[in-house]
Design a protein around this motif. Sequence first.
Motif, PDB file in Angstrom:
ATOM      1  N   GLY A   1       0.831  -1.197   0.000  1.00  0.00           N
ATOM      2  CA  GLY A   1       0.000   0.000   0.000  1.00  0.00           C
ATOM      3  C   GLY A   1       0.865   1.246   0.000  1.00  0.00           C
ATOM      4  O   GLY A   1       2.062   1.194  -0.268  1.00  0.00           O
ATOM      5  N   MET A   2       0.245   2.364   0.338  1.00  0.00           N
ATOM      6  CA  MET A   2       0.968   3.635   0.356  1.00  0.00           C
ATOM      7  C   MET A   2       1.806   3.811   1.621  1.00  0.00           C
ATOM      8  O   MET A   2       2.564   4.752   1.738  1.00  0.00           O
ATOM      9  N   GLY A   3       1.628   2.931   2.595  1.00  0.00           N
ATOM     10  CA  GLY A   3       2.468   2.994   3.790  1.00  0.00           C
ATOM     11  C   GLY A   3       1.758   3.501   5.029  1.00  0.00           C
ATOM     12  O   GLY A   3       2.339   3.522   6.108  1.00  0.00           O
ATOM     13  N   GLY A   4       0.481   3.876   4.912  1.00  0.00           N
ATOM     14  CA  GLY A   4      -0.255   4.385   6.079  1.00  0.00           C
ATOM     15  C   GLY A   4      -0.852   3.284   6.948  1.00  0.00           C
ATOM     16  O   GLY A   4      -1.213   3.524   8.099  1.00  0.00           O
ATOM     17  N   GLY A   5      -0.987   2.075   6.400  1.00  0.00           N
ATOM     18  CA  GLY A   5      -1.524   0.947   7.168  1.00  0.00           C
ATOM     19  C   GLY A   5      -3.032   0.967   7.373  1.00  0.00           C
ATOM     20  O   GLY A   5      -3.570   0.144   8.105  1.00  0.00           O
ATOM     21  N   TYR A   6      -3.742   1.892   6.713  1.00  0.00           N
ATOM     22  CA  TYR A   6      -5.195   2.011   6.913  1.00  0.00           C
ATOM     23  C   TYR A   6      -5.931   0.714   6.583  1.00  0.00           C
ATOM     24  O   TYR A   6      -6.764   0.244   7.350  1.00  0.00           O
ATOM     25  N   TYR A   7      -5.616   0.135   5.416  1.00  0.00           N
ATOM     26  CA  TYR A   7      -6.322  -1.082   5.011  1.00  0.00           C
ATOM     27  C   TYR A   7      -5.832  -2.300   5.782  1.00  0.00           C
ATOM     28  O   TYR A   7      -6.601  -3.216   6.043  1.00  0.00           O
ATOM     29  N   ASP A   8      -4.557  -2.324   6.169  1.00  0.00           N
ATOM     30  CA  ASP A   8      -4.076  -3.440   7.001  1.00  0.00           C
ATOM     31  C   ASP A   8      -4.872  -3.482   8.309  1.00  0.00           C
ATOM     32  O   ASP A   8      -5.280  -4.543   8.767  1.00  0.00           O
ATOM     33  N   ARG A   9      -5.103  -2.318   8.915  1.00  0.00           N
ATOM     34  CA  ARG A   9      -5.894  -2.266  10.161  1.00  0.00           C
ATOM     35  C   ARG A   9      -7.345  -2.657   9.906  1.00  0.00           C
ATOM     36  O   ARG A   9      -7.950  -3.387  10.678  1.00  0.00           O
ATOM     37  N   THR A  10      -7.907  -2.175   8.806  1.00  0.00           N
ATOM     38  CA  THR A  10      -9.306  -2.475   8.473  1.00  0.00           C
ATOM     39  C   THR A  10      -9.499  -3.965   8.239  1.00  0.00           C
ATOM     40  O   THR A  10     -10.522  -4.541   8.648  1.00  0.00           O
TER      41      THR A  10
ATOM     42  N   TRP B   1     -10.715  -9.628   9.560  1.00  0.00           N
ATOM     43  CA  TRP B   1     -10.997 -10.655   8.558  1.00  0.00           C
ATOM     44  C   TRP B   1      -9.838 -11.647   8.489  1.00  0.00           C
ATOM     45  O   TRP B   1     -10.040 -12.855   8.414  1.00  0.00           O
ATOM     46  N   PHE B   2      -8.592 -11.138   8.537  1.00  0.00           N
ATOM     47  CA  PHE B   2      -7.415 -11.988   8.415  1.00  0.00           C
ATOM     48  C   PHE B   2      -7.341 -12.982   9.577  1.00  0.00           C
ATOM     49  O   PHE B   2      -6.957 -14.131   9.401  1.00  0.00           O
ATOM     50  N   LYS B   3      -7.730 -12.532  10.775  1.00  0.00           N
ATOM     51  CA  LYS B   3      -7.684 -13.410  11.953  1.00  0.00           C
ATOM     52  C   LYS B   3      -8.771 -14.480  11.925  1.00  0.00           C
ATOM     53  O   LYS B   3      -8.558 -15.611  12.331  1.00  0.00           O
ATOM     54  N   THR B   4      -9.982 -14.111  11.471  1.00  0.00           N
ATOM     55  CA  THR B   4     -11.126 -15.020  11.601  1.00  0.00           C
ATOM     56  C   THR B   4     -11.657 -15.558  10.285  1.00  0.00           C
ATOM     57  O   THR B   4     -12.388 -16.549  10.281  1.00  0.00           O
ATOM     58  N   GLY B   5     -11.347 -14.883   9.170  1.00  0.00           N
ATOM     59  CA  GLY B   5     -11.937 -15.278   7.888  1.00  0.00           C
ATOM     60  C   GLY B   5     -13.389 -14.847   7.770  1.00  0.00           C
ATOM     61  O   GLY B   5     -14.060 -15.170   6.796  1.00  0.00           O
ATOM     62  N   GLN B   6     -13.898 -14.134   8.778  1.00  0.00           N
ATOM     63  CA  GLN B   6     -15.295 -13.680   8.789  1.00  0.00           C
ATOM     64  C   GLN B   6     -15.380 -12.222   8.361  1.00  0.00           C
ATOM     65  O   GLN B   6     -14.422 -11.476   8.502  1.00  0.00           O
ATOM     66  N   GLY B   7     -16.565 -11.809   7.921  1.00  0.00           N
ATOM     67  CA  GLY B   7     -16.781 -10.403   7.581  1.00  0.00           C
ATOM     68  C   GLY B   7     -16.614 -10.140   6.105  1.00  0.00           C
ATOM     69  O   GLY B   7     -16.639 -11.061   5.288  1.00  0.00           O
TER      70      GLY B   7
END
Length: 194
Positions: A138-147, A151-157
């Motif tokens: 990404g651009m380096g702000g981490g906005y989407y990584d946080r968002t 989902w990454f932890k649970t596969g839900q959402g």
Amino acid sequence: MKFSRQDFRQSIRQRRNQLSEGFQHQAGRDLCQQFLSLPEVKPAQHIALYLSADGEVDTMPLIEELWRSGKHVYLPVIHPFSKGHLLFLHYTKHSPMVLNKYQIAEPKLDQTQIIPAQSLDVICTPLVGFDSAGHRLGMGGGYYDRTLAPWFKTGQGPKPIGLAHDCQHVDALPIESWDIPLPKIVTPTKVWQW
């Protein structure tokens, strides 16, 4: 010689900014067709997108097609007091827009238009580059990584889908522990899945 994340960002952004206006327009239409054929998109009613900036593949044809098919489109808004986080606001042709601190247009903050991220069906993420394993730069702000972390932890959402030009693909990116790989990335000519 080992390339840093910043080297990749600079090189790929330069590559996509050299694409002609005509190429960009066609790429946006082609991406729209690829995206609408995805099985998770057909039943989806609440789709988060973003407005293209800095040579990103044009998302407007897709947004307009989703509106025509009666789906709800949401855009990211930088959270006013939770640093590094995003809110998602309902977006229509009549949404009042403002420029955020990065000079990117976003809907004017209105609490009645916010949807909780977990209530979205699909979250489309912008990216500077991606590699053959689904890693996203990404651009380096981490906005989407946080968002996308829940989902990454649970596969839900909501299902995350990256959108990019074909020229944004590289064989391998340098990755960090907080990077969230994507299960699917759509380009104008291909759907990448992991």
